[in-house]
Design a protein around this motif. Structure first.
Motif, PDB file in Angstrom:
ATOM      1  N   ASP A   1       0.966  -1.375  -0.140  1.00 54.91           N
ATOM      2  CA  ASP A   1      -0.045  -0.039  -0.128  1.00 54.91           C
ATOM      3  C   ASP A   1       0.874   1.847   0.196  1.00 54.91           C
ATOM      4  O   ASP A   1       0.069   2.015  -0.915  1.00 54.91           O
ATOM      5  N   CYS A   2       2.238   1.317   0.806  1.00 53.35           N
ATOM      6  CA  CYS A   2       2.625   2.506   1.022  1.00 53.35           C
ATOM      7  C   CYS A   2       4.061   2.250   0.959  1.00 53.35           C
ATOM      8  O   CYS A   2       4.742   1.322   2.223  1.00 53.35           O
ATOM      9  N   THR A   3       5.102   2.745   0.287  1.00 55.49           N
ATOM     10  CA  THR A   3       6.278   2.953   0.695  1.00 55.49           C
ATOM     11  C   THR A   3       7.212   3.454   1.670  1.00 55.49           C
ATOM     12  O   THR A   3       6.333   4.399   1.999  1.00 55.49           O
ATOM     13  N   ILE A   4       8.112   3.563   2.742  1.00 51.54           N
ATOM     14  CA  ILE A   4       8.878   3.694   3.119  1.00 51.54           C
ATOM     15  C   ILE A   4      10.207   3.938   2.111  1.00 51.54           C
ATOM     16  O   ILE A   4      11.289   2.893   2.895  1.00 51.54           O
ATOM     17  N   VAL A   5      11.226   4.670   3.184  1.00 47.19           N
ATOM     18  CA  VAL A   5      12.007   4.789   2.398  1.00 47.19           C
ATOM     19  C   VAL A   5      12.219   5.370   3.682  1.00 47.19           C
ATOM     20  O   VAL A   5      12.763   6.674   4.171  1.00 47.19           O
ATOM     21  N   SER A   6      13.929   4.589   4.138  1.00 51.31           N
ATOM     22  CA  SER A   6      14.414   4.957   6.395  1.00 51.31           C
ATOM     23  C   SER A   6      15.191   4.421   5.433  1.00 51.31           C
ATOM     24  O   SER A   6      15.611   3.453   5.255  1.00 51.31           O
ATOM     25  N   TRP A   7      15.950   3.940   6.320  1.00 51.26           N
ATOM     26  CA  TRP A   7      18.077   3.838   7.049  1.00 51.26           C
ATOM     27  C   TRP A   7      18.463   4.160   8.076  1.00 51.26           C
ATOM     28  O   TRP A   7      17.411   5.015   8.818  1.00 51.26           O
TER      29      TRP A   7
ATOM     30  N   LYS B   1      -2.750  -2.577  11.756  1.00 45.56           N
ATOM     31  CA  LYS B   1      -3.149  -3.581  12.452  1.00 45.56           C
ATOM     32  C   LYS B   1      -4.801  -2.924  11.613  1.00 45.56           C
ATOM     33  O   LYS B   1      -5.689  -2.981  12.137  1.00 45.56           O
ATOM     34  N   GLU B   2      -4.399  -1.873  10.710  1.00 42.07           N
ATOM     35  CA  GLU B   2      -5.469  -1.255  10.376  1.00 42.07           C
ATOM     36  C   GLU B   2      -5.457  -1.592   8.307  1.00 42.07           C
ATOM     37  O   GLU B   2      -6.292  -1.435   7.787  1.00 42.07           O
TER      38      GLU B   2
ATOM     39  N   LYS C   1      -1.013   8.018   6.330  1.00 40.80           N
ATOM     40  CA  LYS C   1      -2.368   7.598   6.415  1.00 40.80           C
ATOM     41  C   LYS C   1      -2.883   9.600   5.649  1.00 40.80           C
ATOM     42  O   LYS C   1      -3.510   8.714   4.707  1.00 40.80           O
ATOM     43  N   ARG C   2      -1.970   9.961   5.495  1.00 40.50           N
ATOM     44  CA  ARG C   2      -2.209  11.038   4.669  1.00 40.50           C
ATOM     45  C   ARG C   2      -1.873  10.971   3.290  1.00 40.50           C
ATOM     46  O   ARG C   2      -2.173  11.349   2.139  1.00 40.50           O
TER      47      ARG C   2
END
Lengths: 327, 363
Positions: free
Chosen positions: A202-208, A224-225, A319-320
């Protein structure tokens, strides 16, 4: 085998030093004190004072010594007690280490690793909580590496030591005690190759670095949602594995960039620029960025927590991006 | 302190007194006798090298005026005896690290006039393939480890080169050149401090031309004698005037031997003078004509020539033919630089990192 991030780094250095006598470790308290963060524990006993070298508190001086030694063929590992202290050596790193290869028309290599902890680690105040990846990554001629797990820490540090270019190796100060599985035997992680730390749709988070773990916590909350988040970790900031990020965004159509440091001229700005340029038609929502708020780090714990990216901010950003929450 | 005026009998703090003395005789260095041992063949070779450097720099000033070369151009005209004398005391396996005023050092370490001029012209045949320019001349084969443009920033690097020699147990020595303008800089102190602590085989050579850009020494240093700093770092020191190339060689050779045999660094201050401005844009208005003319009497090239004729009985004819040969060599180098191909894009892309890639976003 199960190792802490600290032990994984220690193994990487020790294995490489066993392999090649041109490699040595130099820095404040790395020897007799066994390392300010105990990353070099036992190495003095194993390799002796010739190769595990305590330096005076003179970052500019010993960074420069490492650079000169690398120019004539040694392979130094220079430890900064923290990356905050690298600022007094930044002339050596940016004006010399990053440029000698080009300035000499390719006649000289610069096989050096600068390593140490970066980022905030709990009430250390304004001068000891900084994130420098965007400063160093702004400089052609440097490679910037930021592992998030013990396995990546070991594999990337070994690759960094074998690399012929100057490497800015920023460890997560909060990650030293973090435990994880590390493959047995020779384990190398190529520089410039990212890793998907959690698959999602549903959504990508790019982090390191340590923020990967905060992203994974947020992903767990969102699951959970019934929101499926993909967490991608470039592991190397420069060169950046942009293809991995593009592929993920093409799948999820949404992109949130989570960075511990500031947003202004941050790594997230660079990633966002590349994603909008290459995945413009794939994006279903504007790219979201989560960063430390733009103030020097305050001491008080409530204020430190306030300005630091956390799970609720990540959840809200995802969510945004999914139009599930208004601004 | 508020001691603006200096009426008679008023207390003047020692530092100010030193300053005042320094203003009258900025260096307070005793004039040196010429070096004792003079070998004709040797002095001829060093004279030829100094003259080549002088002619190369004159040619580059001309080319700069013609717009053939750009950027910054810092000439060492007047200082040639320091780099030539010092580097002649080295073995070929020894290292040299220089500043942005290093055309002479590059040539003294075995580089050619062609390589220097082609680099200044930004050509692929230049010392650094046109990637470095006047301030960054490198020659790996000759162990010329470059010129550096951040004042004093290269001092720790030079200590690192000496560290590598000690680490490997070789007998190599590193010469690190810098100007008096480096002395107030932090990197200078950190580099020398570590070299003293770890007993590295290195000689630090301060080419004291008495001005850090346009500011005279007495306005930049509380203690005018640069070598006094050596005692704080536990290293040896030496200080002399450097217009006689053989004297420079003799004194630097002592420091080189000390480094090679005992791993003891030396801080050497060689008093010298640049006849031109700091760079091409500097007319040098902060110095009087008389001062410049006074120093020109001790032009190292004139001094070398006089010794060759006076003490070594070299004939005027022999010198004229040598000087003509130098002129021809430099003229040929100018032609070579002018006609060489421009700097290579491929070399540029391949010189950023060890993993070549012509896509700038990937490197």
């Amino acid at each position: 085998m199960r190792l802490s991030y600290r032990e994984a780094l220690n193994q990487a250095m020790s294995e490489e030093m066993d392999r090649d006598a041109d490699i040595f470790l130099m820095g404040e308290e790395v020897g007799h004190y066994q390392g300010a963060y105990k990353v070099s524990q036992g190495m003095l006993q194993k390799f002796g004072e010739k190769r595990v070298i305590d330096t005076p508190i003179a970052e500019c001086g010993f960074a420069g010594v490492g650079i000169g030694a690398a120019m004539v063929g040694l392979r130094p590992i220079v430890e900064f007690m923290t990356w905050n202290f690298s600022l007094v050596a930044i002339d050596q790193i940016i004006n010399t280490a990053a440029k000698v290869r080009l300035m000499s028309g390719g006649q000289f290599k610069m096989p050096i690793v600068f390593r140490g902890p970066g980022g905030a680690a709990g009430q250390l105040g304004a001068q000891h909580s900084q994130c420098f990846e965007s400063m160093y990554a702004n400089c052609p001629g440097l490679k910037v590496v930021m592992p998030s797990t013990p396995a990546d820490a070991k594999g990337l540090l070994k690759a960094a030591i074998r690399d012929d270019d100057p490497i800015i190796f920023i460890e997560g100060e909060r990650l030293y005690g973090f435990q994880g599985e590390v493959p047995e035997g020779e384990h190398l992680v190529p520089i410039g190759k990212g890793d998907i730390k959690r698959e999602g749709t549903d959504c990508t988070i790019v982090s390191w670095s340590k923020m990967v773990h905060t992203a994974l916590e947020a992903a767990e909350e969102l699951a959970k949602e019934n929101i499926s988040v993909e967490v991608v970790d470039p592991r190397t900031i420069r060169p950046l594995d942009e293809e991995m990020i593009f592929e993920s965004v093409r799948k999820t159509n949404r992109c949130v960039i989570l960075e511990e440091g500031y947003s202004f001229s941050g790594i997230g700005a660079e990633i966002a620029a590349r994603v909008q340029s290459k995945c413009f038609d794939d994006l279903d929502a504007p790219i979201e960025r989560i960063n430390r708020f733009e103030v020097p780090m305050p001491y008080a714990p409530n204020l430190e927590a306030l300005i630091t990216p956390d799970v609720p901010r990540i959840v809200a950003a995802v969510k945004r991006a999914m139009y599930l929450e208004k601004n | 302190m508020g001691l603006a005026s200096s009426s008679e009998g008023r207390y003047i703090p020692p530092r100010r007194r030193a300053h005042r003395a320094a203003k009258e005789d900025p260096l307070n260095v005793q004039r040196q006798e010429n070096a004792v041992a003079v070998d004709k063949k040797e002095l001829l070779a060093l004279y030829q090298q100094m003259l080549t450097i002088r002619r190369v720099e004159e040619a580059s000033a001309k080319a700069y005026a013609q717009g053939k070369i750009g950027g910054f151009l810092h000439l060492g005209i007047g200082q040639e005896s320091v780099c030539v004398g010092a580097i002649s005391a080295l073995n070929p396996t020894d290292y040299v690290v220089g500043t942005y005023r290093e055309h002479g050092h590059y040539i003294a370490k075995g580089g050619s006039a062609k390589e220097v001029l082609a680099e200044l012209y930004g050509k692929s045949t230049g010392a650094s393939g046109g990637m470095g320019g006047s301030m960054h001349l490198f020659n790996a084969k000759n162990r010329m480890l470059g010129g550096y443009g951040i004042v004093g920033g290269h001092v720790p690097l030079a200590a690192g080169v000496a560290f590598a020699s000690k680490y490997r147990g070789t007998d190599e020595v590193t010469l690190c050149f810098f100007g008096d303008g480096s002395v107030p800089q932090g990197a200078f102190h950190e580099g020398i401090s570590i070299a003293g602590l770890w007993k590295l085989p290195i000689v630090f050579i301060c080419e004291n031309n008495q001005y850090s850009m346009g500011t005279p020494l007495y306005r930049t240093l509380a203690v005018a004698d640069v070598t006094e700093r050596a005692s704080g770092y536990g290293i040896a020191r030496d200080r002399f005037e450097g217009h006689d190339v053989l004297l420079v060689k003799e004194r630097i050779a002592e420091a080189v031997e000390r480094a090679r045999k005992t791993q003891q660094p030396t801080l050497v201050e060689v008093i010298t003078y640049r006849f031109r401005g700091h760079s091409m844009s500097d007319p040098g208005n902060y110095r009087t004509k008389d001062e410049v003319e006074e120093w020109k009497k001790r032009d190292p090239i004139t001094v070398g020539r006089e010794r060759l004729i006076g003490e070594l009985k070299v004939s005027e004819d022999e010198l004229i033919s040598l000087e003509a040969a130098v002129k021809a060599e430099v003229n040929e180098a100018v032609r070579f630089a002018d006609e060489s191909p421009v700097a290579s894009e491929a070399v540029m892309w391949n010189s950023v990192l060890s993993t070549p890639d012509s896509d700038p976003r990937k490197i």
